[in-house]
Design an enzyme around this catalytic site. Structure first.
Site, short mmCIF file in Angstrom:
data_model
loop_
_atom_site.label_atom_id
_atom_site.label_comp_id
_atom_site.label_asym_id
_atom_site.label_seq_id
_atom_site.Cartn_x
_atom_site.Cartn_y
_atom_site.Cartn_z
N ASP A 35 -11.40 1.48 4.06
CA ASP A 35 -11.65 0.05 3.86
C ASP A 35 -13.12 -0.29 4.00
O ASP A 35 -13.53 -1.44 3.83
CB ASP A 35 -10.84 -0.79 4.86
CG ASP A 35 -9.89 -1.75 4.17
OD1 ASP A 35 -10.02 -1.93 2.95
OD2 ASP A 35 -9.03 -2.33 4.86
N GLN B 236 -4.82 -2.13 10.16
CA GLN B 236 -4.48 -3.41 9.56
C GLN B 236 -4.86 -4.56 10.48
O GLN B 236 -4.51 -4.58 11.66
CB GLN B 236 -2.99 -3.47 9.24
CG GLN B 236 -2.55 -4.72 8.51
CD GLN B 236 -3.10 -4.81 7.10
OE1 GLN B 236 -3.13 -3.83 6.37
NE2 GLN B 236 -3.54 -5.99 6.72
N LYS C 29 0.83 -1.20 0.00
CA LYS C 29 0.00 0.00 0.00
C LYS C 29 0.86 1.25 0.00
O LYS C 29 0.54 2.25 -0.66
CB LYS C 29 -0.95 -0.03 1.20
CG LYS C 29 -1.97 -1.16 1.10
CD LYS C 29 -2.59 -1.54 2.43
CE LYS C 29 -3.42 -2.81 2.30
NZ LYS C 29 -3.94 -3.31 3.58
#
Length: 289
Positions: A121, A97, A53
């Site tokens: 997300d 994450q 990313k």
């Protein structure tokens, strides 16, 4: 018949090229899009995902920030970092994450603590609800990547019979909702099959588009696929033979009309759509949207 290979790697490059143009437009308005990642140092593959990313941010001209926390970080300190990212006006989107150590669970606490406007997300319950209503600013990155890949590969979902194998909250369920909605990337008739389905193959063989998202190597075999169908393999499973998907690729490619590889299929699209969501958040900050 040998299936056409749908390269997520190549399509992701095109998506990121489009994002780079939008990033420049934001910068012209005095806003430099920035994506942050909150990472707890206990799960080694997470470092690989976050590094991918960071590279993508550099490719499109975005800033990136990585917040590394020790595996024994306290809940208090972890959630303090979430609050800091929520309040940092230079951060337009961030990801927490996953997975995280057991002492930081449940994950719903983490997702609920995030600012929905920065939840690129699409895991916050508020954003999930908007997605289900067809009103979301952000779409979940992996399902979004799948529908974008289908669109750019010239594969229409309009009126298609779709079978999604797997009902997980990150891919199977949101993708099923998105594909069934009245939209340019939807209007499909969607069937979800899972461990409670009596005869999974009876459903998969009817699908024009078959999506495998269960995380179990070899789940989809050639006899489960309708000749000429599009097969999207979502999972990345680590085995002694390397990275493999849920689909028996070598045999299924001789039946399907088109198929995604693993690696190089859905994975690169997930990262690319995180870039799309982050620039969308920055555009709001820049009053472009």
């Amino acid at each position: 018949m040998t299936a056409e290979i749908i390269s997520g790697t190549e399509i992701a490059k095109a998506v990121k090229a489009d994002v780079a143009i939008r990033v420049e437009a934001c910068k012209a308005e005095g806003v430099r899009p920035k994506l942050a990642a909150l990472l707890v140092d206990f799960f080694e593959p997470s470092k690989i995902y976050v590094a991918a990313k960071e590279r993508a941010c550099e490719e499109v001209g975005m800033l990136s920030e990585r917040v590394d926390l020790p595996g024994d970080v306290s809940r208090e300190d972890y959630f303090a970092e979430i609050e800091r990212l929520n309040g940092d006006e230079t951060v337009h989107g961030y990801i927490a994450q996953l997975p995280v150590p057991d002492h930081l669970n449940p994950e719903l606490d983490i997702q609920s603590a995030m600012d929905p406007r920065k939840d690129v997300d699409c895991l916050h319950p508020y954003n999930v609800g908007l997605m289900a209503r067809g009103e979301a600013l952000f779409l979940p990155a992996t399902p979004y990547g799948i529908v974008e890949m289908l669109k750019r590969a010239g594969i229409s979902t309009q009126g298609a019979e779709v079978c999604v194998v797997g009902r997980g909250g990150l891919v199977g369920l949101p993708l099923s909702i998105m594909l069934a909605q009245k939209s340019d990337y939807g209007n499909a008739t969607v069937t979800i099959v899972h461990t409670g389905t009596k005869d999974i193959a009876a459903h998969t063989r009817e699908a024009d588009i078959l999506v495998a998202a269960v995380g179990r190597p070899g789940t989809i075999t050639a006899d489960m696929v309708k000749p000429g169908a599009v097969v999207i393999d979502v999972a990345v499973n680590r085995t002694d033979d390397g990275l493999v998907g849920d689909v028996q690729f070598d045999e299924v490619k001789e039946v399907a009309g088109a198929i995604t590889p693993v690696p190089g299929g859905v994975g690169p699209m997930t990262v690319a759509m995180l870039m799309v969501n982050t620039v969308a958040a920055a555009e709001v900050a820049a009053a472009i949207r």
